[in-house]
Design a protein around this motif. Structure first.
Motif, mmCIF file in Angstrom:
data_model
loop_
_atom_site.group_PDB
_atom_site.id
_atom_site.type_symbol
_atom_site.label_atom_id
_atom_site.label_comp_id
_atom_site.label_asym_id
_atom_site.label_seq_id
_atom_site.Cartn_x
_atom_site.Cartn_y
_atom_site.Cartn_z
ATOM 1 N N ALA A 56 -8.336 -11.144 86.228
ATOM 2 C CA ALA A 56 -8.767 -10.809 84.870
ATOM 3 C C ALA A 56 -7.878 -9.735 84.261
ATOM 4 O O ALA A 56 -7.517 -9.810 83.075
ATOM 5 C CB ALA A 56 -10.221 -10.349 84.886
ATOM 6 N N ALA A 57 -7.512 -8.742 85.055
ATOM 7 C CA ALA A 57 -6.642 -7.686 84.551
ATOM 8 C C ALA A 57 -5.297 -8.257 84.126
ATOM 9 O O ALA A 57 -4.763 -7.907 83.057
ATOM 10 C CB ALA A 57 -6.457 -6.608 85.618
ATOM 11 N N GLY A 58 -4.742 -9.144 84.947
ATOM 12 C CA GLY A 58 -3.458 -9.740 84.603
ATOM 13 C C GLY A 58 -3.516 -10.561 83.334
ATOM 14 O O GLY A 58 -2.613 -10.484 82.482
ATOM 15 N N LEU A 59 -4.583 -11.344 83.171
ATOM 16 C CA LEU A 59 -4.723 -12.165 81.975
ATOM 17 C C LEU A 59 -4.926 -11.306 80.730
ATOM 18 O O LEU A 59 -4.334 -11.567 79.676
ATOM 19 C CB LEU A 59 -5.911 -13.119 82.143
ATOM 20 C CG LEU A 59 -5.716 -14.260 83.137
ATOM 21 C CD1 LEU A 59 -7.052 -14.948 83.410
ATOM 22 C CD2 LEU A 59 -4.695 -15.271 82.620
ATOM 23 N N ALA A 60 -5.761 -10.280 80.848
ATOM 24 C CA ALA A 60 -6.028 -9.419 79.690
ATOM 25 C C ALA A 60 -4.780 -8.652 79.280
ATOM 26 O O ALA A 60 -4.504 -8.483 78.081
ATOM 27 C CB ALA A 60 -7.172 -8.469 80.008
ATOM 28 N N PRO B 288 -0.286 4.833 79.469
ATOM 29 C CA PRO B 288 0.140 4.039 80.623
ATOM 30 C C PRO B 288 -0.969 3.127 81.124
ATOM 31 O O PRO B 288 -2.163 3.434 80.991
ATOM 32 C CB PRO B 288 0.485 5.110 81.673
ATOM 33 C CG PRO B 288 -0.349 6.293 81.286
ATOM 34 C CD PRO B 288 -0.408 6.279 79.784
ATOM 35 N N VAL B 289 -0.570 2.007 81.709
ATOM 36 C CA VAL B 289 -1.531 1.081 82.313
ATOM 37 C C VAL B 289 -1.941 1.629 83.673
ATOM 38 O O VAL B 289 -1.085 1.911 84.514
ATOM 39 C CB VAL B 289 -0.926 -0.322 82.479
ATOM 40 C CG1 VAL B 289 -1.929 -1.262 83.139
ATOM 41 C CG2 VAL B 289 -0.477 -0.870 81.127
ATOM 42 N N PRO B 290 -3.231 1.791 83.933
ATOM 43 C CA PRO B 290 -3.667 2.294 85.250
ATOM 44 C C PRO B 290 -3.289 1.337 86.365
ATOM 45 O O PRO B 290 -3.136 0.125 86.149
ATOM 46 C CB PRO B 290 -5.195 2.396 85.090
ATOM 47 C CG PRO B 290 -5.438 2.426 83.617
ATOM 48 C CD PRO B 290 -4.351 1.595 83.009
ATOM 49 N N ALA C 171 -7.154 -1.177 84.967
ATOM 50 C CA ALA C 171 -6.174 -1.923 84.170
ATOM 51 C C ALA C 171 -6.881 -2.943 83.280
ATOM 52 O O ALA C 171 -6.510 -3.141 82.116
ATOM 53 C CB ALA C 171 -5.172 -2.616 85.084
ATOM 54 N N TYR C 172 -7.907 -3.591 83.830
ATOM 55 C CA TYR C 172 -8.694 -4.538 83.044
ATOM 56 C C TYR C 172 -9.389 -3.833 81.889
ATOM 57 O O TYR C 172 -9.360 -4.307 80.748
ATOM 58 C CB TYR C 172 -9.718 -5.219 83.953
ATOM 59 C CG TYR C 172 -10.682 -6.138 83.245
ATOM 60 C CD1 TYR C 172 -10.249 -7.320 82.652
ATOM 61 C CD2 TYR C 172 -12.039 -5.837 83.170
ATOM 62 C CE1 TYR C 172 -11.130 -8.172 82.006
ATOM 63 C CE2 TYR C 172 -12.929 -6.682 82.528
ATOM 64 C CZ TYR C 172 -12.468 -7.841 81.953
ATOM 65 O OH TYR C 172 -13.352 -8.674 81.310
#
Length: 289
Positions: free
Chosen positions: A120-124, A146-148, A154-155
């Motif tokens: 989900a984090a990767g898709l978002a 920054p992205v955690p 990250a999501y």
């Protein structure tokens, strides 16, 4: 297919499930505890501090403009004074700690480290690559952060980007429709999907008298009837506002693609259901009364 015929509702549904999880921290005791430890104890000051922190130590005018439906006098009561108690950097760090604690409590440890959360984090995050900065101050400010590293954070970060991107565009649509901040709240509440009036008064700073005056203005425009319900014209305006917001917010979901949007919605809905089942929101948050 004409532009008018394009169905952008899947993007709206995806946004709605992601925004549900994003919004949990605003109602979490973890947020108040983290900011309270830094000296910010008024819940409204907490809200202004954490949501505006990405903009830097801005004044009340910038916050009122970016938030749109808060009474300026309420904003000015807390901003910029809050920055003398906590810096924007401290507010952002406290928010991250609160989000981490909230998601652990609502979703459980296993969900946070699951393959589904990583997916989900990767898709978002991929969807967020399709966002645009122009005329979107809250999105653009958060996009500079920054992205955690942790998948659940990250999501949440990506959900925040997508929420603020849609929100910034939505405000432009509300302005074009001739609805001021309070009128936007009144008409949204009239749909049955917006904040209940008690929450508008408690969090946005408006009074019953100001609410009633907004209702009167909307009646004069033919958007509300004598009972305060949306007229046919009012319902059509709210529907058009959502369609135009969808159009301005199409970029992230077109970038992700139909299959990615469907999968992200599926994953996000499961997380949102778990959070709702764990009592993430007050029972009386939404409604007409």
């Amino acid at each position: 297919m004409t532009t008018a015929a394009i169905d952008r509702r899947p993007g709206r549904r995806c946004h709605n499930v992601l925004n549900s999880l994003h919004s949990t921290h605003y109602f979490s005791p973890d947020l108040g505890r983290e900011l309270g430890a830094l000296g910010v104890t008024d819940p409204r000051a907490v809200n202004f501090a954490v949501r505006a922190a990405a903009l830097g130590p801005v004044g009340a005018g910038a916050v009122t403009a970016a938030f749109y439906n808060y009474k300026h006098e309420l904003v000015a009561r807390h901003v910029p004074a809050v920055w003398t108690t906590v810096t924007p950097e401290q507010a952002l760090a406290a928010r991250a700690r609160a989000v981490d604690a909230t998601l652990r409590r609502l979703l459980g440890e296993d969900a946070l480290v699951s393959a589904e959360m990583t997916e989900a984090a990767g898709l978002a995050l991929r969807a967020a690559e399709g966002c645009s900065r122009a005329a979107r101050p809250l999105y653009s400010a958060h996009a500079d952060l920054p992205v955690p590293d942790a998948p659940h954070l990250a999501y949440w970060h990506a959900a925040t980007l997508l929420r603020e991107h849609r929100g910034d565009g939505h405000l432009a649509v509300l302005m074009a429709a001739g609805l001021d901040g309070l009128e936007a709240l009144v008409t949204h509440t009239a749909t049955g999907k917006g904040l209940a009036p008690k929450w508008v008064f408690g969090t946005r700073g408006w009074s019953q008298e100001e609410w009633d005056a907004a209702v009167a203005r909307l009646r004069d425009r033919g958007l509300l009837d004598a009972a305060g319900e949306l007229t046919e014209e009012g319902a059509a305006l709210r529907a058009e506002i959502e369609r135009e917001t969808d159009r301005l917010d199409a970029g992230p979901y077109e970038h992700l693609g139909a299959a990615g949007v469907a999968r992200l919605t599926e994953l996000g809905a499961a997380f949102a259901r778990t959070a709702l089942g764990a009592g993430a929101f007050p029972a009386d948050l939404l409604g007409k009364a």
